[in-house]
Design a protein around this motif. Structure first.
Motif, mmCIF file in Angstrom:
data_model
loop_
_atom_site.group_PDB
_atom_site.id
_atom_site.type_symbol
_atom_site.label_atom_id
_atom_site.label_comp_id
_atom_site.label_asym_id
_atom_site.label_seq_id
_atom_site.Cartn_x
_atom_site.Cartn_y
_atom_site.Cartn_z
ATOM 1 N N CYS A 1 0.835 -1.209 0.000
ATOM 2 C CA CYS A 1 0.000 0.000 0.000
ATOM 3 C C CYS A 1 0.865 1.253 0.000
ATOM 4 O O CYS A 1 0.581 2.221 -0.718
ATOM 5 N N LYS A 2 1.932 1.247 0.795
ATOM 6 C CA LYS A 2 2.812 2.418 0.867
ATOM 7 C C LYS A 2 3.546 2.612 -0.457
ATOM 8 O O LYS A 2 3.695 3.741 -0.947
ATOM 9 N N LEU A 3 4.012 1.523 -1.049
ATOM 10 C CA LEU A 3 4.725 1.616 -2.333
ATOM 11 C C LEU A 3 3.805 2.162 -3.424
ATOM 12 O O LEU A 3 4.196 3.038 -4.203
ATOM 13 N N MET A 4 2.574 1.655 -3.479
ATOM 14 C CA MET A 4 1.640 2.114 -4.503
ATOM 15 C C MET A 4 1.198 3.547 -4.231
ATOM 16 O O MET A 4 1.018 4.337 -5.172
ATOM 17 N N THR A 5 1.013 3.901 -2.943
ATOM 18 C CA THR A 5 0.665 5.282 -2.603
ATOM 19 C C THR A 5 1.739 6.232 -3.114
ATOM 20 O O THR A 5 1.441 7.285 -3.692
ATOM 21 N N ALA A 6 2.996 5.847 -2.938
ATOM 22 C CA ALA A 6 4.104 6.685 -3.404
ATOM 23 C C ALA A 6 4.103 6.806 -4.922
ATOM 24 O O ALA A 6 4.225 7.911 -5.477
ATOM 25 N N LEU A 7 3.942 5.684 -5.622
ATOM 26 C CA LEU A 7 3.993 5.707 -7.083
ATOM 27 C C LEU A 7 2.856 6.535 -7.673
ATOM 28 O O LEU A 7 3.075 7.370 -8.560
ATOM 29 N N VAL A 8 1.638 6.323 -7.193
ATOM 30 C CA VAL A 8 0.482 7.068 -7.710
ATOM 31 C C VAL A 8 0.663 8.563 -7.454
ATOM 32 O O VAL A 8 0.385 9.403 -8.323
ATOM 33 N N THR A 9 1.124 8.912 -6.265
ATOM 34 C CA THR A 9 1.338 10.324 -5.931
ATOM 35 C C THR A 9 2.373 10.957 -6.854
ATOM 36 O O THR A 9 2.164 12.066 -7.378
ATOM 37 N N ILE A 10 3.468 10.267 -7.085
ATOM 38 C CA ILE A 10 4.529 10.784 -7.961
ATOM 39 C C ILE A 10 4.007 11.020 -9.366
ATOM 40 O O ILE A 10 4.330 12.017 -10.011
ATOM 41 N N GLU A 11 3.177 10.097 -9.833
ATOM 42 C CA GLU A 11 2.659 10.197 -11.204
ATOM 43 C C GLU A 11 1.596 11.283 -11.367
ATOM 44 O O GLU A 11 1.394 11.787 -12.471
ATOM 45 N N LYS A 12 0.931 11.660 -10.272
ATOM 46 C CA LYS A 12 -0.231 12.535 -10.411
ATOM 47 C C LYS A 12 -0.074 13.942 -9.838
ATOM 48 O O LYS A 12 -0.992 14.753 -9.953
ATOM 49 N N THR A 13 1.051 14.258 -9.219
ATOM 50 C CA THR A 13 1.151 15.590 -8.632
ATOM 51 C C THR A 13 2.579 16.101 -8.633
ATOM 52 O O THR A 13 3.531 15.375 -8.948
ATOM 53 N N ASP A 14 2.730 17.365 -8.248
ATOM 54 C CA ASP A 14 4.010 18.060 -8.214
ATOM 55 C C ASP A 14 4.687 17.829 -6.864
ATOM 56 O O ASP A 14 4.058 17.990 -5.803
ATOM 57 N N LEU A 15 5.963 17.489 -6.885
ATOM 58 C CA LEU A 15 6.682 17.221 -5.641
ATOM 59 C C LEU A 15 6.750 18.435 -4.726
ATOM 60 O O LEU A 15 6.837 18.305 -3.503
ATOM 61 N N ASN A 16 6.713 19.635 -5.309
ATOM 62 C CA ASN A 16 6.845 20.855 -4.516
ATOM 63 C C ASN A 16 5.509 21.393 -3.997
ATOM 64 O O ASN A 16 5.481 22.404 -3.290
ATOM 65 N N ALA A 17 4.412 20.730 -4.362
ATOM 66 C CA ALA A 17 3.093 21.182 -3.907
ATOM 67 C C ALA A 17 2.998 21.071 -2.386
ATOM 68 O O ALA A 17 3.592 20.185 -1.764
ATOM 69 N N LYS A 18 2.245 21.992 -1.790
ATOM 70 C CA LYS A 18 2.081 22.018 -0.341
ATOM 71 C C LYS A 18 0.799 21.276 0.067
ATOM 72 O O LYS A 18 -0.266 21.483 -0.522
ATOM 73 N N VAL A 19 0.932 20.432 1.069
ATOM 74 C CA VAL A 19 -0.201 19.653 1.573
ATOM 75 C C VAL A 19 -0.513 20.111 2.997
ATOM 76 O O VAL A 19 0.371 20.093 3.863
ATOM 77 N N THR A 20 -1.742 20.510 3.223
ATOM 78 C CA THR A 20 -2.185 20.913 4.558
ATOM 79 C C THR A 20 -2.759 19.695 5.284
ATOM 80 O O THR A 20 -3.637 19.007 4.754
ATOM 81 N N ILE A 21 -2.251 19.428 6.474
ATOM 82 C CA ILE A 21 -2.642 18.231 7.213
ATOM 83 C C ILE A 21 -4.033 18.401 7.825
ATOM 84 O O ILE A 21 -4.310 19.375 8.536
ATOM 85 N N SER A 22 -4.903 17.430 7.515
ATOM 86 C CA SER A 22 -6.267 17.456 8.035
ATOM 87 C C SER A 22 -6.324 16.772 9.408
ATOM 88 O O SER A 22 -5.390 16.065 9.813
ATOM 89 N N LYS A 23 -7.420 16.972 10.085
ATOM 90 C CA LYS A 23 -7.627 16.320 11.380
ATOM 91 C C LYS A 23 -7.651 14.805 11.202
ATOM 92 O O LYS A 23 -7.141 14.053 12.053
ATOM 93 N N ASN A 24 -8.233 14.355 10.095
ATOM 94 C CA ASN A 24 -8.303 12.921 9.830
ATOM 95 C C ASN A 24 -6.909 12.332 9.644
ATOM 96 O O ASN A 24 -6.575 11.297 10.246
ATOM 97 N N ALA A 25 -6.079 12.969 8.817
ATOM 98 C CA ALA A 25 -4.729 12.462 8.577
ATOM 99 C C ALA A 25 -3.914 12.436 9.867
ATOM 100 O O ALA A 25 -3.194 11.464 10.144
#
Length: 406
Positions: free
Chosen positions: A61-85
Motif C-alpha cells: 500500500c505504501k509503495l503504490m501510494t508513493a507511485l500514484v502520488t509521484i505520477e499525479k502531482t508536483d513534488l513541490n506542492a504544499k499539503v495541509t494536514i487534516s484532522k483525519n490524517a
C-alpha cells in the motif's frame, strides 16, 4: 620433504577434490512464508516460494501510494494536514501544518508513516480517499498485478485487501523506471522538519548497511497475522535484482533476503540473448533476399552454465512487400525460456529495397528528378503548338481567299 609425506599430501588433495561441493539453494533452509527473487531486466523469477499467496499488503500500500502520488502531482506542492490524517499513527503530523509532497513521500517510504500516506491520499484524491484508492487499483490493473486489491492507502488491516510477493516485485520492477520513485526508494535517510522539531528519518530496511550493493528498500509491518515484509533491490556487476520476503521475524526477513541475493548474484548471469546488427534470419520478399537483425542488444538472465532456452521460433511478416526499408518490422524472433518467460525480438531488414519499376514509375521518376527541365520543355512545346495552330489558320485563310478569287 620425504616422498612419503609428498604422497600423503597428494592423496589428500585428490580426496578433497573428489568430494562433491553442494551449493546452497534457497529451498533448503528458508523459513519465510513467502518469497520471490526477480531480475529487473525482464521480471524473470529466479526463485519463489508461495510467491502468489495472498498476504497482508502493508508495504505494498505504501509503495503504490508513493507511485500514484509521484505520477499525479508536483513534488513541490504544499499539503495541509487534516484532522483525519493527523489521527493516524506515524510521524505525529500537526493539524493545519503544511508539508511538501516530497517530504511526505520520504515519510511514507522511510518510516511507517500512516499519517503521511493518508495526507497524500487526501491531497491527490481531492479530499476523497476512496477516489485515491481507485487510482491505486487502476494502476495495479495497468501493471497486471493480478493478486492485489487495495482498500486503503496505509496498509492497515482490511479483510478485503491483499497482495502477493510476486506482485510487489512486479510493482518495484515497474516503479524503479520512474527516476523520482527510484531516488526515494533508494534513500537511506532524509532530513525531517516537523514544526520547530527536526530529525533524521532513517530507512528501516537495515540491509542498506549490511549487504553490498543494496540500492533500494522498504520494510513493512503486518498485524494480521504479525509479520514483516522486506522489499529490497541490490546491484552487482551491472545486474539488479529484487527480493521480497515475508517472515515472522524482522532479522530473519533481512538475513534470508541476503541469502537470496547471494544465490542470485552467484548462480545467474545477465547476458546478451540477441546481439544487435547481427543477422538472425534470412527471408525472400518478391525474389529479393533480405538478412534480418535486431536494432538493439536484447538481454536476459540465465543460470550459470545453462543457456536456459527451451524453444526458438521465427514469425515472418506475411504482409511484407517491396519496397522494404530498415524501419519496417520484417519478422519476430520468439524465445521461450525454461521458466516459460517469452521474449519477442523484432527483426529488421539490413537494407532498403525499392519496388520493381514499370514504365509509368520510370516516367514519374524522370519527371520528378528533372522538374525544371520538363517545365521548360513543356512551355516550349506549348509555344510550338501555338505557332503550328497560327500557321495552320493562316494557311486556311489563304486557301479560302484563293478559292474566292477564282
Amino acid at each position: 620433504m620425504s616422498k612419503k609425506i609428498i604422497s600423503v599430501i597428494v592423496a589428500l588433495i585428490f580426496i578433497l577434490n573428489s568430494i562433491p561441493v553442494f551449493a546452497w539453494t534457497p529451498a533448503e533452509s528458508l523459513t519465510s512464508s513467502s518469497v520471490v527473487l526477480m531480475d529487473t531486466v525482464r521480471g524473470q523469477v529466479l526463485f519463489e516460494k508461495n510467491a502468489y499467496k495472498h498476504l497482508s499488503p502493508s508495504v505494498m500500500c505504501k509503495l503504490m501510494t508513493a507511485l500514484v502520488t509521484i505520477e499525479k502531482t508536483d513534488l513541490n506542492a504544499k499539503v495541509t494536514i487534516s484532522k483525519n490524517a493527523a489521527s493516524f499513527n506515524g510521524l505525529n503530523l500537526v493539524v493545519g501544518n503544511q508539508y511538501t509532497v516530497e517530504d511526505l513521500l520520504y515519510a511514507v517510504m522511510l518510516s511507517q508513516g500512516n499519517d503521511a500516506a493518508v495526507a497524500l491520499a487526501e491531497y491527490v484524491g481531492d479530499g476523497d480517499i476512496k477516489k485515491f484508492v481507485r487510482y491505486m487499483n487502476t494502476e495495479a490493473k495497468e501493471l497486471s498485478l493480478k493478486d492485489t486489491y487495495f482498500v486503503n492507502p496505509t496498509g492497515l488491516y482490511e479483510k478485503a485487501q491483499y497482495t502477493s510477493a510476486n506482485d510487489i516485485a512486479l510493482l518495484i520492477k515497474a516503479a524503479i523506471s520512474n527516476n523520482t520513485f527510484n531516488v526515494i526508494f533508494g534513500a537511506r535517510g532524509f532530513g525531517w522538519l516537523n514544526g520547530n522539531n527536526s530529525s533524521i528519518l532513517t530507512n528501516q530496511n537495515t540491509l542498506f548497511w549490511s549487504y553490498k550493493g543494496v540500492d533500494g528498500g522498504k520494510l513493512g509491518t503486518n498485524t494480521n497475522p504479525q509479520s514483516f515484509s522486506a522489499v529490497t533491490t541490490a546491484s552487482q556487476n551491472d545486474k539488479r535484482l529484487i527480493a521480497v520476503v515475508f517472515n515472522t521475524s524482522k532479522e530473519s526477513a533481512f538475513s534470508e533476503t541476503a541469502k537470496l541475493f547471494d544465490y542470485g548474484f552467484s548462480k545467474f548471469y545477465t547476458g546478451v540473448l540477441v546481439p544487435k546488427n547481427i543477422s538472425q534470419r534470412s527471408i525472400e520478399v518478391d525474389n529479393v533476399k533480405l538478412d534480418l537483425s535486431s536494432k538493439i542488444d536484447v538481454y536476459y538472465t540465465y543460470p550459470v552454465g545453462d543457456s536456459f532456452i527451451k524453444n526458438i521460433s521465427f514469425i515472418p511478416n506475411e504482409k511484407l512487400k517491396l519496397p522494404v526499408n530498415t524501419e519496417t518490422i520484417a519478422g519476430v524472433l520468439k524465445y521461450t525460456l525454461n521458466d516459460n518467460t517469452v521474449i519477442e525480438v523484432n527483426l529488421y531488414s539490413d537494407k532498403t529495397v525499392s519496388a520493381p519499376e514499370d514504365y509509368r514509375t520510370k516516367i514519374k521518376e524522370i519527371v520528378t528528378e528533372n522538374r525544371d527541365l520538363v517545365t521548360i520543355v513543356g512551355i516550349l512545346g506549348i509555344i510550338e503548338i501555338i505557332l503550328i495552330i497560327k500557321n495552320l489558320i493562316k494557311f486556311m485563310l489563304r486557301a479560302k481567299k484563293t478559292r474566292t478569287q477564282q
